[in-house]
Each structure stands twice: as structure tokens, then as C-alpha cells.
Design a protein around this motif. Structure first.
Motif, short mmCIF file in Angstrom:
data_model
loop_
_atom_site.label_atom_id
_atom_site.label_comp_id
_atom_site.label_asym_id
_atom_site.label_seq_id
_atom_site.Cartn_x
_atom_site.Cartn_y
_atom_site.Cartn_z
N VAL A 139 0.83 6.61 -6.79
CA VAL A 139 -0.24 7.58 -6.97
C VAL A 139 0.34 8.99 -6.98
CG1 VAL A 139 -2.23 8.66 -5.86
CG2 VAL A 139 -2.09 6.17 -6.01
N LEU A 163 -15.96 -1.69 9.39
CA LEU A 163 -16.24 -0.41 10.03
C LEU A 163 -17.73 -0.25 10.32
CD1 LEU A 163 -13.78 1.82 7.99
CD2 LEU A 163 -13.65 1.26 10.43
N PHE A 211 -4.01 2.48 8.42
CA PHE A 211 -4.28 3.08 7.13
C PHE A 211 -5.69 2.71 6.64
CE2 PHE A 211 -4.24 2.46 2.50
CZ PHE A 211 -4.10 3.77 2.11
N LEU A 212 -6.12 1.50 6.96
CA LEU A 212 -7.47 1.08 6.58
C LEU A 212 -8.53 1.71 7.48
CD1 LEU A 212 -6.93 -2.73 5.88
CD2 LEU A 212 -7.24 -0.89 4.22
N VAL A 257 -6.33 -6.40 -0.41
CA VAL A 257 -7.19 -5.66 0.51
C VAL A 257 -6.71 -4.23 0.65
CG1 VAL A 257 -8.03 -5.52 2.87
CG2 VAL A 257 -7.74 -7.76 1.80
N LEU A 258 -5.42 -4.07 0.92
CA LEU A 258 -4.87 -2.73 1.13
C LEU A 258 -4.81 -1.93 -0.16
CD1 LEU A 258 -2.38 -4.05 3.65
CD2 LEU A 258 -3.58 -1.90 4.04
N ILE A 315 -2.13 -10.63 6.98
CA ILE A 315 -3.15 -9.58 6.89
C ILE A 315 -4.55 -10.16 7.07
CG2 ILE A 315 -4.10 -7.74 5.47
CD1 ILE A 315 -1.54 -7.63 3.95
N LEU A 316 -4.77 -11.34 6.47
CA LEU A 316 -6.09 -11.96 6.60
C LEU A 316 -6.36 -12.31 8.06
CD1 LEU A 316 -6.72 -14.32 3.59
CD2 LEU A 316 -7.55 -12.02 4.05
N ALA A 336 -3.85 -11.43 -0.17
CA ALA A 336 -4.23 -10.60 0.97
C ALA A 336 -3.87 -9.14 0.72
CB ALA A 336 -3.54 -11.11 2.22
N GLY A 337 -2.77 -8.94 -0.02
CA GLY A 337 -2.34 -7.58 -0.30
C GLY A 337 -3.37 -6.79 -1.09
N VAL A 365 -6.23 7.61 -10.71
CA VAL A 365 -5.86 7.17 -9.37
C VAL A 365 -6.94 6.33 -8.71
CG1 VAL A 365 -4.35 9.12 -9.00
CG2 VAL A 365 -6.74 9.29 -8.34
N PHE A 388 0.82 -1.21 0.00
CA PHE A 388 0.00 0.00 0.00
C PHE A 388 0.86 1.26 0.00
CE2 PHE A 388 0.14 1.60 4.40
CZ PHE A 388 0.70 0.52 5.06
N LEU A 389 2.09 1.15 0.53
CA LEU A 389 2.97 2.31 0.47
C LEU A 389 3.54 2.50 -0.93
CD1 LEU A 389 4.77 2.08 3.90
CD2 LEU A 389 3.01 3.68 3.17
N PRO A 432 -2.19 -15.78 5.06
CA PRO A 432 -1.32 -14.61 5.21
C PRO A 432 -1.70 -13.79 6.44
CG PRO A 432 -2.39 -14.66 3.05
CD PRO A 432 -2.98 -15.76 3.84
N ASN A 471 -7.98 -0.47 -1.26
CA ASN A 471 -8.40 0.70 -0.50
C ASN A 471 -7.68 1.97 -0.92
OD1 ASN A 471 -10.44 0.28 1.84
ND2 ASN A 471 -9.29 -1.62 1.67
N VAL A 472 -6.46 1.82 -1.43
CA VAL A 472 -5.76 3.00 -1.93
C VAL A 472 -6.44 3.52 -3.19
CG1 VAL A 472 -3.59 3.89 -2.86
CG2 VAL A 472 -3.56 2.27 -0.97
N VAL A 519 -12.61 -2.35 16.28
CA VAL A 519 -11.77 -1.32 15.69
C VAL A 519 -11.13 -0.50 16.79
CG1 VAL A 519 -11.89 0.80 14.34
CG2 VAL A 519 -13.13 -1.24 13.58
N VAL A 563 0.82 4.23 -2.66
CA VAL A 563 0.75 5.67 -2.37
C VAL A 563 1.83 6.41 -3.16
CG1 VAL A 563 1.07 7.41 -0.58
CG2 VAL A 563 -0.29 5.37 -0.10
N VAL A 597 -13.38 -3.96 4.33
CA VAL A 597 -12.99 -2.91 5.28
C VAL A 597 -14.20 -2.06 5.66
CG1 VAL A 597 -11.62 -0.83 5.57
CG2 VAL A 597 -10.60 -2.86 4.57
N ILE A 599 -4.03 10.75 2.89
CA ILE A 599 -4.23 10.28 1.52
C ILE A 599 -5.35 11.05 0.84
CG2 ILE A 599 -5.86 8.43 2.07
CD1 ILE A 599 -3.08 7.57 -0.16
N LEU A 656 -4.14 14.19 -0.95
CA LEU A 656 -2.94 13.92 -1.73
C LEU A 656 -2.70 14.98 -2.80
CD1 LEU A 656 -0.83 11.68 -1.59
CD2 LEU A 656 -2.00 10.53 -3.44
#
Ligand code: SF4
Lengths: 331, 643
Positions: free
Chosen positions: A175, A290, B214-215, A270-271, B122-123, A267-268, A187, A168-169, B120, A274-275, B134, A172, A286, B234, B237
Motif C-alpha cells: 500500500v 469488536l 493490528f485488527l 482476515v488480516l 489465526i482462526l 485465514a490470512g 488502496v 498484512f505487513l 490455521p 482489514n488492510v 478484546v 502495508v 473483526v 495505518i 498512511l
């Protein structure tokens, strides 16, 4: 080389004793057990949430009658075992429940969101391999024993650093450079082909670096092996020695570790999603976490988990195809 | 401590150490120094770009991004360390479960770990984030628990290796409780790798935490860690990219620092990771041409291989090393020549050099190197590959490792025929089957479809010979072809080589450390010592006509019929010469019973005798008194013991 391999085995008879069949049965068994663990864990997830999940989802202002009726609808007042059996039964019928928030069937949400994530993961995987294999092989040849000490140090350092930076970095950074500063690429979203570039690159770069590093180490080891000398003694072109003899052997070890990296790539998403506001499962899970939309979260966890298990199984099958010995060795 | 100093000696290790320390210091002092600056709201200066006042600009409340990023160091590091602590603790519990609980429950835990590590991090973290809710606390628990299975697996492996050690087993038998044994014997022994790995995973936890925040699932306002700053930045940006870039760069630096510091420590503590791999001559031929010396008189027609003054040089740490120092010989059609010597005598390298298989870091030079009349020193051309591929057959020492484990035997044999003879896949395979039959492999059709691991050692070596027979070889170079084999099949392989030689008039160059093997198979024997030929004589004369002290010592060391099998094998006293340090004078002088002052000063040339044999010794053929006396002494002792 074990003692057993120094004795030529007599050809066995019977379907069950065929190594491929036994391998298949064993591997399938492991897959099923893992699936069961996954499904059970995601069932327990909702029940492990402290307090009342329905109350949490509907918010503190929801009338108590609504909470009670929703709980009853979902069967949350039944004994746990009954709920579990219901849950398994529903899963088998493809019924993943109903979203607490949008009231849509969860299976619809997933059907709508899954393709975008799959695209991203598959393209990311292909790009990672397309980068890692040529780079790893070339680096392996350039830095084989007694060669390219400096190249090796430079490559290893670079690939370690690149491999550690989270996707995700990278996203960023991309982007900022290509979206904001240069304005070359969109983007967000997945409407145009150019919109795929940054998410896919962001996803692939780390795994590519790690895979290339592993592959280089394996290539160096394999290029020093006796059978490579045998291949050279046949005076076939170097290209054949590297690609036909060395690479498949280097890939077996690479794949073993690569399997883990590839599931991390899934899994990556997911992040990365979101970006880029990518309309896939990652942004959905996500927002659902929330919003405390636990039915959706539960289903998506299962989908990701299944994806990972499928990848692991495919990796094992690929291993068996590349190196028949791994079938016997591996349990 | 010394090993920790080793970390500092590599540039990467030093950088990582300095950066890690920097991050830790910042984590302590930044909130003390700059909290006020970081939280000062200035609504008149919202989302300002970098300026001299605000180096990285301001956020949506006009707060200074740089100060916020610096202050966020503490929370980011604290959370990462807390998560790591949880991962290590839970991982230790899981990993030692098998040891403490005993077999069955332990296996169950192990199976659980195996399933969990497949998913993984993250999961797993998302899964736990749902359960714990959260927020910062939930995220710490989530990331900690997500890291636990991997740590459990590591601990389990380490515990298993320690538990197998004798004293731990002994302690268990002595009735020391498992728990006590765990703390007294097991944990102290595995603490080092655990600590190193914990450092690496602290870096991972830091990155993961940034991900969760970040999420929006991690730290919540008004608290802020780097991930939270990213999350907030972000969205702006386009207006002030530094609001996202500054915390992003901080995350990368800190994550890299911890991770690389751990890796460097792991390398410094591990064995032989940093040090170089010993350079072994193995593959690829590269002839660095000196101007070929055109010498008069070409070799007679029936010479298959002609070698004059062959030298092989490798670059070494203290100047070039020359393990082959001027070797000359010729092999005639159908002739069997043996090359004997101890390991390090240069005999195998000589074989590789004439077949152009020396690693290309080595330099091969010769005044003449001809196979069937064509110069092998010339550049690597298609024609030359064709010649080598069809006329020269190689048999290597270890048939277990000399075949590609991932390809079927038939295909491996067929490959060269497809290449050099232009045969189709089918025809090449048919020839491979035929060749397998020729080397007496039963049911060759089936065998051709099998993989190397399905062949026995002796069969593989025969298949290797068969591979050489795919072309029409004029010369077989066999480097210790029987050394790796069972005694029972050694003879089969030697017989096969002898038969092929007899049937097709193929010359054989047999490299061996075993004088008796060479004596049995060969017509002529070249004895090598320290990279040179010291004697060249008919094999029949090994017992009686050997004149060089080294040859005589080799022959004397062979156990013959009369030797008692229980007697220890005779060895030549002294050590072989180190190729990087060849003494002046005769290289054998230090071990030679006949050595004189002249021997130590001048290297004896290889002199051709009237009968065609060659020897390099100032005192060739002189009686060796000491050796004979020793032998007699041995006999006497034997008789004393026997009576
Ligand atoms: S030259 Fe001298 S030292 Fe060398 S082998 Fe002959 S006698 Fe021994």
C-alpha cells in the motif's frame, strides 16, 4: 517399501474392498467428525464467554427487559442440551440465527460477504501456485546434487525470509509503495480489477515462498531418485524428465505440507481484508467481534472452518490421484 | 555449547543471533530510557513527516514515532513470550496425555489434537479472542491456546519415540509410576527439540500478536505494542507513512530474528542438515569433449560397442577424483561380457559412462566411444538420443526404486516408443503389453494398467528388461540386475537375459560383484580394480586360467559346492582403493601377496597375450604360496573339527 508391496496382490473383488471406495469412506468419516467438532466448538464459544453475552452485545445502557426478551428469543434460557439440539437443527436448515446488532439474518450477511472472500482466497491460491511451481522446479533443477551451491543458499535464505513476513505487513508495504507513493493502485475496496492486485499479491507471496522452498527440496530429492535415471535412460527430452517424471513425485510431498499452508492462506484473508477494507468475511468477523455481535462471529467461524476442512479433503484427494500409494498408506 | 557455537558460524545464524539479542536488550532498556520521549504529547506538531527532531515523524498526538516503536519492544516481546509459555505448557499437557493417561484416553486426546492442528493459527486465535474478550490478556490467552495443538502434536511425536526405548519400557515394567517416568526419563530426553521449537514459535507468536493488535483485538490504548502502533498508523498512511512503516519494520525484524535463530539452532542440533549431501553419480550425461583422436583402423563390422581409454572425472574437495582411469574394451554382436569388481572399482560408473548417464557434474572422456559405429562423445543431438533410446537397453540394480511410482507400468514402457518410434498412445501401449508378455509376465493387459507397487520385485525387473525391449536393442547394459532380488527369482532374470540374447543376437554387458553370476552368463569377463581393467579373460577360464592375483582372489572367495554353508564367506583381506587417493604403482599392491618393490613403483600396463586375453600384472600367473597354504590349513582344521 514394505514387505507387503514386494508381493503382487491378487485383484480383489467387491465394491467395499476397492481401494478408492475405502479411501472415500474413510476420508468422508474424518471430514464428518471434524465438522462435528467445529460446529460444537462454535456452539460452546458463545456459552464460554464470561458474563452475559446478550448484555455485552446490547451494551450497558440497554434496558433489562430488552436483554431478557432477547435472551428468551434466542433460547438462551433453555437447558444447554436443548439449545444444542436446536442449534444443530437450525444449522441443518441453513438457519444461522439473527445478528444482535443489525437484526439481519446471519445467513444473508454471509451470502453477501462470502463471494468477495472466496475470490480473494482462490486468486491468492492460484497466484501462489503459479509462482511456486515454476520457481520451485527451476530451482530444483539448478540446485540438484553437485550443482549451484550458491544459488541454493541465496534462494533458501530469500524464501525463508519472505515466507516469514506476515501477509498484512506485506500488504502495508505494498500500500505504501504502490498506493501512497506511486499512486498506481487503489488502496481499498474491490470495485475495479486493479483493486484486486495488491490484496491478492499480499496474500500469495508468503505461501508462494514457502511452497517454492518445499518444492525445490523435493525436486532435488526426486531428481536423485533411481526412476529419474530410468526416465533419462529412455532418452526423452529433459523437459519431460523434469515435468512428467520428477514434478508429480515432488508434488506429493509438497502437497502434504502445502495443505496446511493453503488453509493458512484462507485465514490470512482476515488480516489482508482489514488492510484493504475488502468487503468480505474477514472485515465482518473483526467488526463483529469488536461489536460483540456473537451470532455473526459464530457463523463466520463455521464458514472459515468448513473452508479449511474442504481444502484439507481436496488436498488428500489430489494426493491420492497423484500418488495412488498414499491412499493405502494414509489412514 | 559447541553446537551453539556452530549456530554462530553460519552467516544467517550469526545475523539471527545478533538481532535476537539486540531485540531482547532493547526490550529491557528502551522503556527505561525513552518512555518520557515516547509519551510526550505535542499538539502543535501532529502527524509530522520525518524530520531531524523526529526521525520517523509524529503521530496524531504529536508523539515521536521512533521512540514509541522502540519503547513498544518490551510489551511486544513480553506478550509474545507469555503466549509462547502458554502454548508450550498446554501443548506439553496435551502431548504427554497419551503417555500419562494410558492408551484409550490418550488416543482421544491425540484425535482432538489432529483435528485442531488442521485449523490455521489465526482462526484458532480469533476463536479464543471471542471467548477471552478484546484486550491484551485475552489476546495472550488466545494466541497461547491457538499455538498449543501444534506443540501438543510435536510433544506427542517426541514422547512416543522416547517411550518406545528400552529403558523407559523397562522402567514402566519395574513399577515406576507413569508420571515419575515421564519426568525422569521422557521429558529430559525431549527437552532439546522442545526448546528449539519454542524459540521458533516465539517468533510466530510475536507476528501473530502484531496481527491481533493490528485488527484492534489485542493491546488497547493507552498501552501500545507494535501491532497497536500499526493499527493507529495505518489510518494516517497518506500523511505520515512512517507511523505505520516503523512499527511494521520492527515487527518483521524481531519476528525474523526469533524465527531464524530458532531455525539455525534446530539445524545446528539436528544431524547432517548443514553438511553437504554426498555427491553420488546418478543422472544425466555430459561428455566434455577432448579433441577426438582419430585412430587408424575402424572396428570390425560386428562390433556393437567400442570403448578406448574411457575416463570419468568428478570434482572433489581436494582436486578432481577419477574413479574410472582408462578403460578399453569392445563388445561384439550377441556377445555377453561381464564386468566384475568390488564396490568402488568403477564398474558401475563405466556402465553409466558408456550409456551417457553420468551425472553432468562428472566429466566423461574417451579416445573412442562408439555405439553401432556412431560417436557417443558428440553433442547430445536428437539423432543420438534416438540411437541410445532404441539400440541401448538399461537394466538397473534396484527394480523397487527404478520405476516411477506415480505412473502406470504400461505408460512407463510405452513412453520411449511414443517418443522414438512415433507410435500413437494406443499402439505404444499395445507394444508395451506385447513386451511384457515377451518377458513372461502373465496377464500383461491387466498388468500394464497397474502401478509399480503392485508388481513383485522379480516382475519389476523383468518389466525393466521389457522396457529395454521396446526398441530393438543391440546392447543390454545390466548393472547388478539380480543383486536386489530374492535368491529364488535371480535365476529367472538371468535366464531371461540369456534367452533374449540368444533369440535376438543382442549383446549383453553385465556388471556384477558376483563372479559366479558372471561366470554363468558371460562369454568373457573384465575384472576391474581401482578404475582400471586388470584382467580380461574368457569366462570359462575363470577357475583355471586366471592370472591376475586379484582375479584369483575373487574366484577363491566364491563358495563352491565343497564349501560348507556354515562357513563364513571368504573375503579378500585389505580394503578397496579410495578413488580420491590412488597409490602410485599397482593399485592392488597393498593387498597383493605377490607384491614386489617394482609393483609399488610402477603401474603394470594391460598387456594383450597371444590368445587375446589381457592382464595387468608384473607377476601374472605366478603361484601364490600363502593363499594355498591357508587353504590347506583350513582343510586340516576342518578335519580336526569333524573328527
Ligand atoms: S602388479 Fe604386483 S602388486 Fe600388482 S597385482 Fe601384480 S603382483 Fe600384485
Amino acid at each position: 517399501m514394505s514387505l507387503a508391496s514386494s508381493v503382487a496382490p491378487a485383484p480383489r473383488v467387491g465394491v467395499l474392498s476397492h481401494p478408492w471406495v475405502r479411501f472415500g469412506v474413510r476420508r468422508l468419516g474424518r471430514l464428518l467428525v471434524s465438522l462435528w467438532v467445529l460446529v460444537t466448538a462454535s456452539f460452546l464459544m458463545i456459552h464460554l464467554i464470561p458474563g452475559d453475552a446478550v448484555r455485552a452485545a446490547l451494551g450497558p445502557t440497554a434496558p433489562p427487559e430488552l436483554v431478557a426478551s432477547t435472551r428468551a428469543d434466542m433460547g438462551l434460557d433453555d437447558p444447554l442440551l436443548v439449545q444444542y439440539l436446536h442449534y444443530l437443527q437450525n444449522l441443518l436448515h441453513g438457519d444461522l440465527g439473527t445478528s444482535l446488532i443489525s437484526r439481519l439474518p446471519v445467513s444473508d450477511i454471509i451470502a453477501q460477504r462470502l463471494p468477495a472472500t472466496l475470490e480473494l482466497a482462490v486468486l491468492g491460491f492460484l497466484l501462489a501456485v503459479a509462482i511456486a511451481v515454476p520457481v520451485g522446479v527451476t530451482m530444483g533443477v539448478l540446485t540438484r546434487r553437485g550443482h549451484g551451491r550458491r544459488t541454493e543458499l541465496a534462494f533458501t535464505t530469500t524464501s525463508v525470509v519472505v515466507g516469514i513476513i506476515p501477509d498484512f505487513l506485506v500488504a502495508v508495504g505494498l500500500v505504501y509503495v504502490f498506493g501512497v507513493s506511486l499512486g498506481w493502485l487503489p488502496v481499498a475496496g474491490n470495485d475495479t480489477a486493479s483493486a484486486y492486485v495488491m490484496p491478492v499479491v499480499a496474500l500469495a507471496i508468503g505461501p508462494a515462498a514457502i511452497l517454492a522452498r518445499i518444492l525445490r527440496v523435493e525436486m532435488v530429492a526426486v531428481l536423485g531418485a533411481d526412476f529419474v535415471r530410468t526416465a533419462r535412460a529412455k532418452r526423452i527430452p529433459n523437459r519431460s524428465v523434469y515435468l512428467r517424471h520428477a514434478l508429480p513425485n515432488a508434488l506429493t510431498a509438497t502437497l502434504t505440507l502445502g495443505g496446511l499452508i493453503l488453509s493458512a492462506l484462507v485465514a490470512g484473508t482476515v488480516l489482508v481484508e482489514n488492510v484493504f477494507a475488502w468487503p468480505g468475511l474477514g472485515s465482518t468477523i473483526v467488526s463483529s467481534i469488536l461489536n460483540k455481535d456473537y451470532q455473526v462471529v459464530q457463523a463466520i467461524v463455521i464458514v472459515y472452518g468448513v473452508g479449511v476442512l474442504v481444502i484439507n479433503t481436496l488436498v488428500d484427494v489430489a494426493l491420492a490421484l497423484l500418488d495412488p500409494r498414499s491412499m493405502i498408506k494414509e489412514g | 555449547m559447541r553446537r551453539l557455537m556452530g549456530v554462530l558460524r553460519t552467516p544467517l545464524g550469526l545475523t539471527a543471533t545478533v538481532l535476537s539479542l539486540g531485540v531482547l536488550v532493547l526490550a529491557v532498556v528502551a522503556p527505561i530510557l525513552w518512555t518520557d520521549d515516547a509519551e510526550a504529547v505535542d499538539t502543535s506538531n501532529i502527524l509530522a513527516p520525518p524530520s531531524s527532531e523526529h526521525w520517523a515523524g509524529t503521530d496524531n498526538l504529536g508523539r515521536d514515532i521512533l521512540y514509541r516503536t522502540l519503547v513498544a519492544t518490551r510489551l511486544s516481546v513480553e506478550l509474545a513470550l507469555a503466549a509462547t509459555l502458554i502454548a508450550v505448557t498446554v501443548g506439553l499437557l496435551l502431548g504427554t496425555a497419551a503417555f500419562v493417561l494410558g492408551r484409550r484416553p490418550g488416543r482421544l486426546v491425540g484425535a482432538g489434537i489432529n483435528i485442531a492442528v488442521a485449523f490455521p493459527g489465526i482462526l484458532l486465535a480469533l476463536f479464543f479472542a471471542v471467548i477471552f474478550g478484546v484486550g491484551a490478556t485475552g489476546a495472550v490467552l488466545a494466541i497461547g491456546l491457538a499455538g498449543a495443538p501444534a506443540f501438543g502434536r510435536l510433544t506427542q511425536t517426541l514422547v512416543a519415540s522416547v517411550a518406545a526405548r528400552d529403558y523407559v519400557a523397562a522402567a514402566s515394567v519395574a513399577g515406576v509410576g507413569r508420571l515419575r517416568s515421564l519426568f525422569r526419563h521422557v521429558l529430559p530426553n525431549i527437552s532439546e527439540p522442545l526448546v528449539v521449537n519454542a524459540t521458533i514459535s516465539a517468533g510466530g507468536a510475536l507476528l501473530a500478536f502484531a496481527g491481533l493488535s493490528f485488527l484492534g483485538l489485542g493491546v488497547q490504548q493507552p498501552q501500545y505494542d507494535w501491532g497497536r502502533l500499526l493499527f493507529d498508523g495505518i489510518s494516517s498512511l497518506y500523511v505520515n507513512p512512517w507511523a505505520a512503516l516503523a512499527p511494521g519494520i520492527a515487527v518483521i525484524i524481531a519476528g525474523l530474528a526469533f524465527n531464524l535463530f530458532g531455525e539455525s539452532v534446530a539445524k545446528a542440533f539436528g544431524v547432517g542438515v548443514v553438511g553437504g549431501i554426498p555427491e553420488l553419480p546418478s543422472v544425466a550425461a555430459h561428455l566434455d569433449d577432448v579433441a577426438p583422436v582419430e585412430d587408424a583402423g575402424h572396428a570390425p563390422e560386428d562390433v556393437v560397442l567400442d570403448v578406448r581409454d574411457l575416463r570419468v572425472t568428478f570434482p572433489g574437495p581436494n582436486g578432481p577424483i577419477r574413479p574410472v582411469r582408462g578403460v578399453s574394451f569392445a563388445v561384439r554382436r550377441g556377445e555377453a561380457i561381464g564386468v566384475v569388481g568390488e564396490s568402488g572399482s568403477g564398474k558401475s560408473l563405466t556402465a553409466l559412462a558408456i550409456s551417457r548417464l553420468v551425472d553432468d557434474s562428472g566429466r566423461v572422456e574417451a579416445d573412442r566411444l562408439e555405439l553401432l559405429g556412431s560417436d557417443l562423445r558428440a553433442a547430445d543431438t536428437k539423432a543420438q538420443r534416438q540411437l541410445l533410446g532404441t539400440s541401448l537397453a538399461m537394466v538397473f540394480q534396484d527394480p523397487m526404486t527404478s520405476f516411477n511410482p506415480t505412473q502406470r507400468m504400461g505408460g512407463q514402457l510405452a513412453e520411449s516408443a511414443r517418443h522414438h518410434q512415433g507410435l500413437s498412445r494406443k499402439d505404444a501401449l499395445a507394444r508395451a503389453v506385447d513386451r511384457l508378455r515377451a518377458v513372461r509376465i502373465s496377464d500383461p493387459e491387466t498388468r500394464a494398467h497397474q502401478y509399480p507397487h503392485e508388481f513383485s520385485g522379480g516382475m519389476r525387473q523383468r518389466a525393466m528388461i521389457g522396457m529395454g525391449l521396446m526398441g530393438s536393442p543391440a546392447l543390454i547394459v545390466a548393472d547388478e540386475p539380480t543383486t536386489a532380488l530374492d535368491v529364488t527369482v535371480q535365476q529367472q532374470v538371468l535366464d531371461l537375459l540369456a534367452d533374449i540374447r540368444a533369440a535376438d543376437d543382442v549383446a549383453l554387458l553385465l556388471i556384477s560383484h558376483d563372479v559366479s553370476v558372471v561366470g554363468e552368463v558371460c562369454d568373457r569377463v573384465l575384472v576391474m580394480y581401482a578404475g582400471r581393467i586388470v584382467e580380461d579373460l574368457p569366462a570359462a577360464g575363470l577357475e583355471s586360467a586366471a592370472r591376475h592375483p586379484y582375479t584369483r582372489a575373487l574366484v577363491a572367495a566364491v563358495p563352491d559346492m565343497a564349501t560348507d554353508i556354515d562357513q563364513p564367506l571368504a573375503v579378500i583381506p585389505g580394503r578397496p582403493v579410495d578413488p580420491s587417493d590412488v597409490p602410485a604403482g599397482c593399485a592392488y599392491a597393498a593387498r597383493c601377496p605377490l607384491a614386489s618393490a617394482r609393483c609399488r613403483a610402477e603401474d603394470p600396463p594391460l598387456v594383450t597375450e597371444p590368445d587375446g586375453s589381457r592382464v595387468a600384472c608384473w607377476h601374472a600367473g605366478e603361484p601364490i604360496a600363502i593363499e594355498i597354504r591357508d587353504r590347506e590349513l583350513d582343510h586340516e582344521l576342518e578335519e580336526v573339527e569333524a573328527s
